[in-house]
Design an enzyme around this catalytic site. Sequence first.
Site, PDB file in Angstrom:
ATOM      1  N   SER A  98      -9.745  -0.537   7.134  1.00 19.40           N
ATOM      2  CA  SER A  98      -9.261  -0.122   5.903  1.00 19.40           C
ATOM      3  C   SER A  98      -8.720  -1.532   5.094  1.00 19.40           C
ATOM      4  O   SER A  98      -8.288  -1.260   3.893  1.00 19.40           O
ATOM      5  CB  SER A  98      -8.288   0.819   6.007  1.00 19.40           C
ATOM      6  OG  SER A  98      -8.709   1.965   6.205  1.00 19.40           O
ATOM      7  N   SER A 108      -9.180   2.234   3.420  1.00 18.41           N
ATOM      8  CA  SER A 108      -8.270   2.823   2.448  1.00 18.41           C
ATOM      9  C   SER A 108      -7.341   2.132   1.512  1.00 18.41           C
ATOM     10  O   SER A 108      -6.526   2.590   0.740  1.00 18.41           O
ATOM     11  CB  SER A 108      -7.368   4.025   3.428  1.00 18.41           C
ATOM     12  OG  SER A 108      -6.720   3.338   4.302  1.00 18.41           O
ATOM     13  N   LYS A 150       0.777  -1.285   0.069  1.00 22.56           N
ATOM     14  CA  LYS A 150      -0.056  -0.129  -0.013  1.00 22.56           C
ATOM     15  C   LYS A 150       0.894   1.315  -0.064  1.00 22.56           C
ATOM     16  O   LYS A 150       2.039   1.299   0.414  1.00 22.56           O
ATOM     17  CB  LYS A 150      -1.035   0.173   1.380  1.00 22.56           C
ATOM     18  CG  LYS A 150      -2.025   0.964   1.219  1.00 22.56           C
ATOM     19  CD  LYS A 150      -2.748   0.753   2.547  1.00 22.56           C
ATOM     20  CE  LYS A 150      -3.832   2.058   2.777  1.00 22.56           C
ATOM     21  NZ  LYS A 150      -4.617   1.741   4.114  1.00 22.56           N
TER      22      LYS A 150
END
Length: 483
Positions: free
Chosen positions: A185, A161, A87
């Site tokens: 997330s 996210s 990420k």
Amino acid sequence: MSSADSIETDVAAPAGLADSARALADGRTTATELVSAALARIEASQGTLNAFRQLRAEAALAEAAEADRRLTAGERLPLLGVPVAVKDDTDVAGMPTYFGCAGELPAATADSEAVRRLRAAGAVIVGKTNSCELGQWPFTEGPAFGATRNPWNTDHTPGGSSGGSAAAVAAGLVPAALGSDGAGSVRIPAAWTHLVGIKPQRGRISVHPHSDAFQGLTVNGPLARTVADAALLLDAVAGAHPDDPHRPPPVEARAAALRDPGRLRIAVAWRPPLTLTGTAPHPEVRRAVTALAEALAALGHHVEEARPRYGLIGLGFVPRATAGIAELAALHPEPALLDARTRSALRTGTRLGGRVVRAARDREVRQHRRIGALFHPSRGRAGSGFDVLLTPTTALPPPRIGSFDGLSAWRTDVAITEACPYAWPWNVLGWPGINVPAGFTSDGLPVGAQLLGPSRSEERLISLAAQLEADRRWYEHRPPAAP
């Protein structure tokens, strides 16, 4: 895609994490072939899905060639030569860590501990996936990189996210990816893209160079299409950095995925914590999670409705979350480039920092006792002694791209709370949870369910998820937007 009937099953799709590792070890493919194919899929999908913020194509191909030399020499590691993604909040040496932000940021000088462990396991990191700004929202959109789209229906968000990681895995761009989870997330985008997403115990996977990310709310976790793949990635990255404050004893996730969980007492909870939004699960979410509960009962588990004693757990979440945003936002070299909602959170977090945050963290012990009572047998009290808690992962199916555009900070908070009221309490507690696919709405959008446990219960949750997967076979379905 207009209906669940059009969901595709693709037996020729790219192999998963464990299958890729076996194929490399057996000499049936090469790391160069796997990494080259992953990079080609990513490039082909960027105009549609926009899952990646940065690629490291040249470096990844060089690392793949080195992995092939090591494999030929007889070396074996759990992920030697397998392409994976991380990420945009994860430090990779030589790459900026934008974390969804615009502007010029310096390259990281060292790998994060999780990346160091990925490399030690032999993985080849092909790039960094999109995240919303500082990981605040359950959608992956922003002026710095545009909108990341859901492979099941590109008019909708994959969640956030860790939406870039989820979109990349769901579309088969990479066999697995690392995300992070500070309020759901990992679990939310896993639910909205038909994936397994593990939020491990706090400290299970190091967040170094942070010592206690987002005041202890945020952990790193794997996203994969199967429980076995998620467990393999968890085992590869688990472990502490010498400076980490949280050090749970090790688990054997892959072994747990092969074990029968035994007969468990499973509580089903529909009511989320108090949020003042009047949120209830969407009828199609409730239908899908009810079907999952019925499947668990058919597998021999005792399943009954219960109500966790959440109390005012939000009072422990808001100061910690906004203080975490404030700490990161204050480091940005060009704060004027940040979203107005981020700047609002920065101001709130600054006001609530210090003594208020310390008080919020001090409440955690009492919250453990109150909510943990669900898992501890209590003589004469109904609604206790459960092994696992089952809830919806989200209250709503994935929203459309742009649903949150132009909203004020307050309206955004209300909207995301209405959509996602179930995941964040387990971040306050620091306990593990797993999203498992629960099915699809009538128009083909994925929804998910959480398996939640008390402290350090990953192995039980993984065993149960693997048993459910063998029954439901969710991995057979692939999205139409996969390249």
